[in-house]
Design an enzyme around this catalytic site. Structure first.
Site, short mmCIF file in Angstrom:
data_model
loop_
_atom_site.label_atom_id
_atom_site.label_comp_id
_atom_site.label_asym_id
_atom_site.label_seq_id
_atom_site.Cartn_x
_atom_site.Cartn_y
_atom_site.Cartn_z
N GLU A 128 0.86 -1.19 0.00
CA GLU A 128 0.00 0.00 0.00
C GLU A 128 0.89 1.24 0.00
OE1 GLU A 128 -2.90 0.02 3.15
OE2 GLU A 128 -3.60 2.04 2.65
N GLU B 54 -6.65 -9.22 3.39
CA GLU B 54 -5.79 -8.59 4.41
C GLU B 54 -5.83 -9.49 5.64
OE1 GLU B 54 -6.02 -4.41 5.40
OE2 GLU B 54 -6.65 -3.91 3.36
N TYR C 164 -7.15 -8.61 11.40
CA TYR C 164 -5.82 -8.55 12.03
C TYR C 164 -5.93 -9.13 13.44
CZ TYR C 164 -4.45 -5.64 8.13
OH TYR C 164 -4.17 -5.20 6.86
N ASN D 3 -12.09 -0.67 -0.97
CA ASN D 3 -11.44 -1.23 0.21
C ASN D 3 -12.23 -0.89 1.47
OD1 ASN D 3 -8.96 -2.29 1.72
ND2 ASN D 3 -9.18 -0.23 2.60
N GLU D 4 -12.53 -1.90 2.26
CA GLU D 4 -13.14 -1.72 3.60
C GLU D 4 -14.19 -0.62 3.62
OE1 GLU D 4 -10.07 -1.47 6.65
OE2 GLU D 4 -9.57 -3.58 6.36
N ASN E 236 -6.64 1.56 2.78
CA ASN E 236 -7.36 2.82 3.03
C ASN E 236 -6.93 3.90 2.05
OD1 ASN E 236 -8.55 1.53 5.19
ND2 ASN E 236 -7.15 2.39 6.72
N GLN F 258 1.33 -6.60 5.42
CA GLN F 258 1.74 -6.27 4.08
C GLN F 258 3.09 -6.91 3.78
OE1 GLN F 258 1.01 -2.14 3.07
NE2 GLN F 258 -0.94 -2.08 4.16
O1 AHR Z 1 -3.08 -2.81 6.09
C1 AHR Z 1 -3.27 -1.64 6.80
C2 AHR Z 1 -4.70 -1.14 6.70
O2 AHR Z 1 -5.56 -2.03 7.35
C3 AHR Z 1 -5.29 -1.05 5.32
O3 AHR Z 1 -4.98 0.16 4.70
C4 AHR Z 1 -6.76 -1.11 5.57
O4 AHR Z 1 -7.45 -1.70 4.50
C5 AHR Z 1 -6.87 -1.93 6.85
O5 AHR Z 1 -7.67 -1.31 7.77
#
Ligand code: AHR
Length: 490
Positions: A26, A291, A243, A171-172, A71, A348
């Site tokens: 990103e 992700e 995450y 995205n999200e 993001n 990432q």
């Molecule tokens: O990977 C970091 C961030 O985590 C990304 O930009 C977003 O999609 C997620 O919230």
């Protein structure tokens, strides 16, 4: 403690899609600038890409890299990163409160991807922008016509189309933190119309619609249903993001979190099938877990970063040994769900919550590099369903967590690889492996460390690294270890 893992080559979960071992770059922190791209670095190539980073990315054999966000993409104008570099605008990135110089864009990134031997998973901006700019980007990247955007690419020096097959519809978009966040109904309409014109532009592309940003989102479930009901015929995959972390320093509970990932995947697959049944459709929507990783170490330090910095150190989690074990359990979970999860991206790849870290003096590998590399190299082929018999433990929120979690893959060369984590903090496990006739263990690689909090660093890059175990004696899965057991047919 004793455990048994039985493998049967007839008990197949699925052919694994190689894209299960994807990753993500990103425009965030030092992922691009000072990460993959640093024109004044001694290892920089003719385009300013760090060759030392490229060499490490190649070691991971990453089949696909998601780009440019995240993001970031929800406020991004893709044209800013094309054409003459001297004319590219510097812009505020509202997602991370930094300055984007646009010295790298799709023109450069598609070349980096070629050099890294990977494909691109391209995300379009469905925050500040919409269907029109998305279809223009598809034309710019993929078409060989004599029309405006394809000609623009040619004028920028790229005669041949980039041929990007896999695209994310934003995205999200369920997250209030997202630039121009949408309700499920708003996103479903916007994504559906963008999907249509993108596929009308290039019918060979595959599309991923946004699912939930985590299992804990208040809209989780309803979001998926709404998006699927609207977009079903126009999309190919639904995304999941999650995450994990250990903020309370409860290691047994942390090591069990892959069970939450497993439940998340099964619930989303169930919702996809519920909507399939509602629609009497023959089409199955598969999953893109685009992700996943551990992200919590850097949360506090990130609050100190001054606004509008250029490529600051953001999301630079330093991973310890227990994080590597958790990444191992998450990889095992992805393999065991490979009948539905076709794409997954370790978020990432460089500097930002990443296995590869850079400094001016050189690169170093985080602890999580190793389980990811092992899975990517040896986890290709057919996923087999291992039957595991072992003891269990309870955490505050999960009952009957197996001490041993394992996945098995029949590789293309006819061998079988078993990945296993022993979650016990104090007991080794004598392992009986029930293999089909004619297979012999020839390699047992282990990631092990007495100190669960030990890390690698530029100064001590090999503090934690894999070791080879003798294979001519009984197999033991040491307490808190990541294990790769490789068998060949004799
Ligand atoms: O990977 C970091 C961030 O985590 C990304 O930009 C977003 O999609 C997620 O919230």
């Amino acid at each position: 403690m004793k455990a048994k893992i039985s493998i049967n080559t007839d008990n197949v979960i699925s052919q694994i899609d190689n894209r299960l071992y994807g990753s993500f770059i990103e425009h965030l922190g030092r992922a691009v600038y000072g990460g993959i791209y640093q024109p004044d670095h001694e290892t920089a190539d003719d385009m300013g890409f760090r060759r030392d980073v490229l060499d490490l990315v190649k070691k991971l054999n990453v089949p696909i890299v998601r780009y440019p966000g995240g993001n970031f993409v929800s406020g991004y104008n893709w044209e800013d990163g094309t054409g003459d570099k001297a004319l590219r605008p510097k812009k505020l990135d509202l997602a991370w409160a930094t300055v984007e110089t646009n010295q790298v864009g799709i023109d450069e990134f598609q070349e980096w991807a070629k050099r890294a031997g990977t494909d691109i998973m391209m995300a379009v901006n469905l925050g500040t922008r919409g269907a029109d700019e998305a279809r223009q980007l598809v034309e710019y990247c993929n078409l060989d016509t004599d029309t405006y955007y394809a000609e623009k690419r040619r004028r920028n020096g790229f005669e041949k189309p980039f041929g990007i097959r896999l695209w994310c519809l934003g995205n999200e978009m369920d997250g209030p933190w997202q630039i121009c966040h949408l309700t499920a109904e708003e996103y479903a309409r916007k994504a559906c119309e963008a999907a249509k014109v993108m596929k009308w532009t290039d019918p060979d592309i595959e599309l991923v619609a946004c699912g939930s940003s985590s299992k804990n989102m208040p809209t989780f479930g309803e979001w998926e249903r709404t998006v699927l009901r609207e977009c079903y015929d126009h999309i190919d995959y639904l995304s999941l993001h999650n995450y994990y972390g250990n903020p309370d320093n409860d290691t047994p509970a942390y090591l069990a979190q892959s069970m939450n990932m497993d439940a998340f995947i099964k619930t989303v697959a169930g919702i996809c099938d519920e909507v399939k049944a509602e629609k009497h459709s023959d089409k199955t929507i598969n999953l893109s877990f685009d992700e996943w990783n551990i992200w919590f170490h850097s949360n506090e330090q990130d609050k100190q970063v001054p606004r509008w910095s250029y490529a600051p150190r953001l999301l630079e989690d330093i991973y310890n040994f227990e994080d590597a074990l958790v990444v191992g359990t998450l990889l095992i979970t992805l393999i065991n769900n490979s009948d539905r999860v076709k794409i997954a991206c370790l978020a990432q790849l460089v500097n930002v919550i990443a296995p590869i870290m850079t400094e001016d003096e050189g690169c170093w590998l985080q602890t999580i590099f190793y389980p990811f590399m092992h899975a990517s190299l040896f986890g290709r082929g057919k996923a087999l369903r291992p039957e595991t018999v072992c003891g269990t433990y309870d955490t505050a929120s999960l009952k009957d967590v197996p001490y041993i979690t394992a996945a098995a893959v029949e590789n293309e060369d006819g061998g079988i690889t078993v990945f296993a984590v022993n979650r016990s903090l104090d007991e080794d496990s004598e392992l009986e492996i029930g293999m089909p006739d004619g297979y012999k263990l020839y390699q047992h690689t282990v990631l092990d460390c007495d100190d669960m909090k030990a890390v690698n660093s530029l100064a001590c890059p090999e503090n934690i690294k894999p070791a080879e175990m003798p294979v001519d004696r009984d197999t033991v899965l040491g307490r808190h270890t990541w294990n790769v057991l490789r068998f060949r047919k004799v």
